[in-house]
Enzyme design. Structure first.
Site, PDB file in Angstrom:
ATOM      1  N   ASP A  54       0.677  -1.241   0.003  1.00  0.00           N
ATOM      2  CA  ASP A  54       0.002   0.076   0.052  1.00  0.00           C
ATOM      3  C   ASP A  54       0.879   1.029   0.065  1.00  0.00           C
ATOM      4  OD1 ASP A  54      -0.185   1.083   3.097  1.00  0.00           O
ATOM      5  OD2 ASP A  54       0.156  -1.179   3.066  1.00  0.00           O
ATOM      6  N   ASP A 144      -9.512   3.641   6.384  1.00  0.00           N
ATOM      7  CA  ASP A 144      -8.342   3.773   7.032  1.00  0.00           C
ATOM      8  C   ASP A 144      -8.452   4.073   8.497  1.00  0.00           C
ATOM      9  OD1 ASP A 144      -5.870   3.892   8.350  1.00  0.00           O
ATOM     10  OD2 ASP A 144      -4.641   4.741   6.366  1.00  0.00           O
ATOM     11  N   GLU A 146      -7.308   4.906  12.295  1.00  0.00           N
ATOM     12  CA  GLU A 146      -6.168   4.724  12.979  1.00  0.00           C
ATOM     13  C   GLU A 146      -5.929   6.056  14.077  1.00  0.00           C
ATOM     14  OE1 GLU A 146      -2.283   5.209  10.717  1.00  0.00           O
ATOM     15  OE2 GLU A 146      -3.681   4.505   8.984  1.00  0.00           O
TER      16      GLU A 146
END
Length: 427
Positions: A54, A144, A146
């Protein structure tokens, strides 16, 4: 610098792109984080699992190119490419990297870096606008997750629920959830509510923990280091494993659902996407050849990016700043880039609707021989058909210039929009 790690028997491909040496100091930064992330027992990885990467704009330092052919030759089967962050940042390399990856035979994917301090549905819409102009088929849209943005566990769970609901409405696809081990347990309360969606787990160790958080039996993707080395990429890069076969990976890849906002836009842009991948194949050959000779290669933008983004602007899916950036990247001077952007904005506000067959005909005429080359005249003719004034005559009168082989303008910085934490394991 090339790093080396001991041979892992479950790796499918023997390769010289080994991850960095996995040390607590490098990967985790503190004993407390190590204790939160590392379990005593581990689950084996199946021998048929696939390798992938990625990336984000960080993998293009000073505008350098990624040699996608070398990436493919190193055994990478898929590539998640950062698309957006929050509601104000779009990776300027997303479109071209996606097309170049696809042209090299690598299955492309995308991800949105979540900023939970901002509205979840607005971020899903911002991400979806970029997906509408992206390569298809591709891996499912990816969240995503986080950072908390200051939200409590319950508020963060609500935020994720809203984002997923909006992205499913806009794309008709179930998203992938990316997170790291300690974050899901601590900040998400180890909720099992979202276990029906594919999990992409960041866990920096040589093997997975014996107990996967969140009610998942196993991850679909596992990111096991953020400091790997892959041929064709001059920076460190995240390395991943896919828990499935080649056939299953292709089955997971797909397109936005028919009748959805993203699906409708993607259908209209299909001729351009095909041309973009064709152009990317040619560009890959040039960049790979230069890299093989040991030359430093600046990323070559695709001229089709401009056309894709322009039609996205006309449809109200992308902002004028995206078009301006792609016009600069395509080699147009400031005056011409601003005129193209103004024409696109005017066409959007004119709210002219054309049948898809007519759009396809206009696009085909602009693409000409199908090699991805886009002309200024053709671009402005399309915008004129959507209700913009005749900018072509104005530009010819004022002596507009286009220098595709000249210097590419400085692209917007990811850090200019937001900065991400240095201690979490992914970008």
């Amino acid at each position: 610098m090339v790093w080396h790690m001991r041979s892992l028997p479950w790796r499918r491909h023997a390769r010289n792109t080994a991850p960095a040496r996995l040390t607590a100091t490098v990967l985790f930064g503190s004993a407390a984080t190590v204790a939160a992330l590392v379990a005593t027992d581990v689950l084996p990885v199946p021998s048929w699992a696939l390798d992938g990467i990625d990336i984000a704009s960080h993998q293009h330092p000073s505008g350098s190119a990624i040699d996608w052919q070398s990436v493919a030759d190193s055994g990478q089967s898929f590539a998640f490419i950062k698309a957006t962050e929050g509601t104000g940042y779009t990776n300027p390399y997303f479109s071209s990297d996606s097309a170049k990856a696809a042209a090299a035979g690598i299955t492309p994917g995308s991800y949105h870096y979540a900023k939970p301090a901002l509205d979840a549905r607005a971020q899903a819409r911002f991400y979806a606008a970029t997906l509408a102009t992206g390569v298809s088929p591709s891996l499912p849209p990816t969240l995503d997750l986080e950072e908390t943005g200051g939200l409590s566990t319950t508020q963060l769970q609500d935020w994720v629920r809203d984002w997923i609901d909006e992205i499913k409405t806009l794309t008709g696809r179930d998203p992938i959830i990316y997170t790291y081990y300690a974050f899901w347990i601590g900040s998400m309360g180890n909720t099992t509510e979202f276990s029906e969606y594919p999990l992409w787990l960041a866990y920096y160790n040589s093997s997975l923990p014996d107990e996967i958080p969140g009610g998942w039996d196993e991850p679909t993707f596992w990111q096991y280091t953020g400091t790997g080395s892959v041929d064709g990429i001059i920076t460190d890069v995240d390395l991943n494993t896919y828990y499935g076969s080649d056939a299953e990976l292709q089955a997971l890849a797909g397109s936005a659902g028919s009748g959805t906002a993203v699906g409708n836009a993607a259908d209209a842009l299909e001729p351009i996407r095909d041309a973009a991948v064709a152009e990317a194949g040619v560009t890959n050959t040039v960049e790979h050849g230069a890299s093989t000779l040991g030359l430093s290669v600046i990323d070559i933008p695709l001229t089709t990016d401009l056309l894709v983004n322009l039609l996205g602007l006309v449809a109200g899916e992308v902002g004028p700043e995206v078009v301006l950036g792609s016009a600069y990247s395509a080699g147009f001077d400031t005056q011409t880039s601003e005129a193209i952007t103004s024409a696109g904005t005017e066409a959007r506000d004119a709210d002219v609707t054309l049948p898809q067959s007519e759009i396809n005909d206009l696009v085909s005429s602009v693409l000409g021989n199908g090699d991805g080359t886009v002309t200024l005249q053709g671009v402005l003719q399309i915008l004129n058909a959507f209700g913009a004034q005749d900018y072509l005559t104005q530009l010819i009168t004022t002596g507009a210039k286009w220098a595709p082989t000249g210097e590419v303008a400085t692209l917007p910085s990811e850090d200019a929009a937001t900065t991400t934490s240095e201690v979490v394991p992914a970008q």
